[in-house]
Design an enzyme around this catalytic site. Structure first.
Site, PDB file in Angstrom:
ATOM      1  N   CYS A 167       0.857  -1.191   0.000  1.00 31.68           N
ATOM      2  CA  CYS A 167       0.000   0.000   0.000  1.00 31.68           C
ATOM      3  C   CYS A 167       0.892   1.240   0.000  1.00 31.68           C
ATOM      4  CB  CYS A 167      -0.921   0.008   1.215  1.00 31.68           C
ATOM      5  SG  CYS A 167      -1.960   1.481   1.234  1.00 31.68           S
ATOM      6  N   CYS A 170      -0.257   3.799   2.883  1.00 31.59           N
ATOM      7  CA  CYS A 170       0.117   3.468   4.267  1.00 31.59           C
ATOM      8  C   CYS A 170       1.572   3.015   4.356  1.00 31.59           C
ATOM      9  CB  CYS A 170      -0.787   2.366   4.808  1.00 31.59           C
ATOM     10  SG  CYS A 170      -2.524   2.717   4.664  1.00 31.59           S
ATOM     11  N   HIS A 180      -6.874  -1.696   1.500  1.00 33.51           N
ATOM     12  CA  HIS A 180      -6.901  -0.288   1.887  1.00 33.51           C
ATOM     13  C   HIS A 180      -8.322   0.243   1.724  1.00 33.51           C
ATOM     14  CE1 HIS A 180      -5.132   3.685   2.580  1.00 33.51           C
ATOM     15  NE2 HIS A 180      -6.093   4.097   1.765  1.00 33.51           N
ATOM     16  N   CYS A 181      -8.837   0.888   2.752  1.00 37.70           N
ATOM     17  CA  CYS A 181     -10.165   1.506   2.644  1.00 37.70           C
ATOM     18  C   CYS A 181      -9.971   3.000   2.393  1.00 37.70           C
ATOM     19  CB  CYS A 181     -10.971   1.277   3.919  1.00 37.70           C
ATOM     20  SG  CYS A 181     -12.539   2.189   3.866  1.00 37.70           S
ATOM     21  N   CYS A 184     -11.875   5.180   5.155  1.00 36.42           N
ATOM     22  CA  CYS A 184     -11.197   5.263   6.451  1.00 36.42           C
ATOM     23  C   CYS A 184      -9.763   5.771   6.292  1.00 36.42           C
ATOM     24  CB  CYS A 184     -11.158   3.900   7.134  1.00 36.42           C
ATOM     25  SG  CYS A 184     -12.778   3.219   7.463  1.00 36.42           S
ATOM     26  N   CYS A 187      -5.247   0.816   5.897  1.00 31.65           N
ATOM     27  CA  CYS A 187      -5.332  -0.586   5.514  1.00 31.65           C
ATOM     28  C   CYS A 187      -6.057  -1.335   6.634  1.00 31.65           C
ATOM     29  CB  CYS A 187      -3.929  -1.158   5.307  1.00 31.65           C
ATOM     30  SG  CYS A 187      -3.293  -0.803   3.665  1.00 31.65           S
ATOM     31  N   HIS A 194     -16.791  -1.404   3.498  1.00 31.53           N
ATOM     32  CA  HIS A 194     -17.031  -0.232   4.346  1.00 31.53           C
ATOM     33  C   HIS A 194     -18.538  -0.030   4.391  1.00 31.53           C
ATOM     34  CE1 HIS A 194     -15.964   3.530   6.356  1.00 31.53           C
ATOM     35  NE2 HIS A 194     -17.118   3.915   5.860  1.00 31.53           N
ATOM     36  N   CYS A 195     -19.094  -0.056   5.599  1.00 33.98           N
ATOM     37  CA  CYS A 195     -20.559   0.009   5.728  1.00 33.98           C
ATOM     38  C   CYS A 195     -21.000   1.403   6.179  1.00 33.98           C
ATOM     39  CB  CYS A 195     -21.040  -1.046   6.723  1.00 33.98           C
ATOM     40  SG  CYS A 195     -22.827  -0.993   6.935  1.00 33.98           S
ATOM     41  N   CYS A 201     -15.560   0.467   8.973  1.00 31.54           N
ATOM     42  CA  CYS A 201     -15.126  -0.619   8.107  1.00 31.54           C
ATOM     43  C   CYS A 201     -15.471  -1.937   8.782  1.00 31.54           C
ATOM     44  CB  CYS A 201     -13.618  -0.538   7.922  1.00 31.54           C
ATOM     45  SG  CYS A 201     -13.182  -0.298   6.226  1.00 31.54           S
TER      46      CYS A 201
HETATM   47 ZN   LIG Z   1      -3.327   1.400   3.042  1.00 25.14          ZN
HETATM   48 ZN   LIG Z   2     -13.523   1.934   5.797  1.00 25.68          ZN
END
Ligand SMILES: [Zn+2]
Ligand SMILES: [Zn+2]
Length: 375
Positions: A167, A170, A180-181, A184, A187, A194-195, A201
């Protein structure tokens, strides 16, 4: 003392240079001023936007909370206290309702406020590797640096091109099943999705809570619909007098049936995912390993798949407390060969062996593993 001509020229050019330099600096500063201001505005704007985004992201949670609070009022006050006549029925309805309500609210709380697990420090590149990686422009050489750094880690999954998953944001080597999100900005271990309804997450740290939340939401809706239906019919045929409670009870039935239907599909889908030991992301894009994608790489059989999420102690399965197996960094896999190499089941020292690459290759030949997904 006589001054030599050469020295004088040197001295003059030096002093003119010294006069010139502050002038240049002043000019540069004058030009940089508006630029710096522009940058400052840009940064303030993006910070403001991020802040707005953070506030707005709580709206779905607020909507759910308001609906739940209203349902509590409508059921407890309008149905049980105002409409029900039989005291025994009142007590029984209220008792069961509160048990289901507490479990539902508890799991919702845990799904929202359990922070996502992130990769540990050992997945960060060392300072020397990081410097080599940053200074290297050739993708192949970067790939090589990552694959050397990953030798000491229990990482099986690969990118679509066969490289180690890394990533850039990160600066971390992604553990298996980690993604990765972008919402957010981190990672997340065993990321599922993601809700927005929990503004969090869903991943290794709260997947059990999320599943229980879906299950108890269904139970909550079912219980309300089942107990309210009788009074809905009484209002319908006109046995009960027309009052404010009538509308609350009508809406209770309507809202609970609506949520029940939508939750049923979501809960059913997640039950199927758990039985296959797959995350939502993996269902859409199977993890890729040394010898290609394998959607069933983590499928250990239904009983063991359930244990991975809910733990070994069945008494804790339906209570929202942490009981999932493992650390979220590595996972047992289908082949017994993989399991023997898994640090969850064996010694971690084996990952530090020099001959690891050959061993890995042998292993990958027999099974497989790896994903590349960005969300
Ligand atoms: Zn990441
Ligand atoms: Zn997330």
């Amino acid at each position: 003392m006589r001054c030599q001509p050469g020295r004088l020229i040197e001295h003059r050019s030096l002093s003119s240079l010294l006069r010139f330099l502050p002038e240049q600096t002043r000019l540069a500063e004058r030009e940089a001023g508006p630029m710096r201001m522009h940058l400052g505005w840009k940064m303030a704007l993006s910070r403001g936007l991020r802040c707005c985004q953070r506030v707005l992201s709580w709206i779905p949670v607020l909507i759910i909370t308001l609906v739940v609070l209203w349902s509590y009022y409508a059921y407890v006050f309008e149905l049980c206290i105002v409409t029900l006549v039989n005291p025994l029925e009142k007590v029984a309805y209220l008792l069961v309702f509160h048990i289901v309500f507490v479990l539902f609210a508890w799991t919702y709380w845990k799904s929202i406020f359990t922070p996502p697990s992130q990769p540990t420090k050992k997945f960060l590149l060392s300072y020397a590797d990081k410097e080599r990686y940053d200074n290297e422009e050739r993708p192949d050489a970067q790939k090589q640096i990552l694959s050397e750094a990953a030798k000491r880690l229990p990482v099986y999954t690969r990118t679509g091109s066969g490289g180690i998953r890394f990533c850039d944001r990160c600066q971390v080597i992604k553990p298996d099943r980690c993604h990765h999100c972008s919402v957010c900005g981190m990672c997340v271990l065993k990321m599922d999705h993601h809700c927005p309804w929990v503004n969090n997450c869903v991943g290794f740290s709260n997947y059990k809570f999320f599943l229980l939340f879906l299950g108890y939401s269904l139970l909550y809706c079912t219980y309300i619909a089942a107990t309210v239906f009788k009074y809905f019919l009484l209002f319908w045929v006109g046995t009960l007098e027309n009052s404010r409670s009538k509308f609350h009870i009508l809406f209770l039935l309507f809202v609970s049936v609506m949520f029940f239907v939508s939750l049923l599909f979501l809960f059913g889908y997640h039950c199927w995912l758990v039985s296959r030991n797959r995350s939502t992301l993996e269902a859409f894009s199977p993890p890729v390993f040394h010898n290609g994608p394998d959607k069933n790489a983590f499928h250990l059989g239904i009983r063991r798949n359930l244990q991975q999420v809910f733990g070994m102690n069945k008494n804790l399965w339906f209570i929202p407390v942490e009981s999932s197996l493992g650390d979220g960094l590595s996972f047992p896999m289908r082949s017994s060969q993989c399991e023997s190499r898994n640090p969850l089941l064996g010694s971690e020292d084996q990952w530090e062996d020099d001959g690891m690459e050959e061993d890995n290759e042998a292993y990958h030949g027999s099974s497989s593993i790896s994903i590349e997904m960005e969300t």
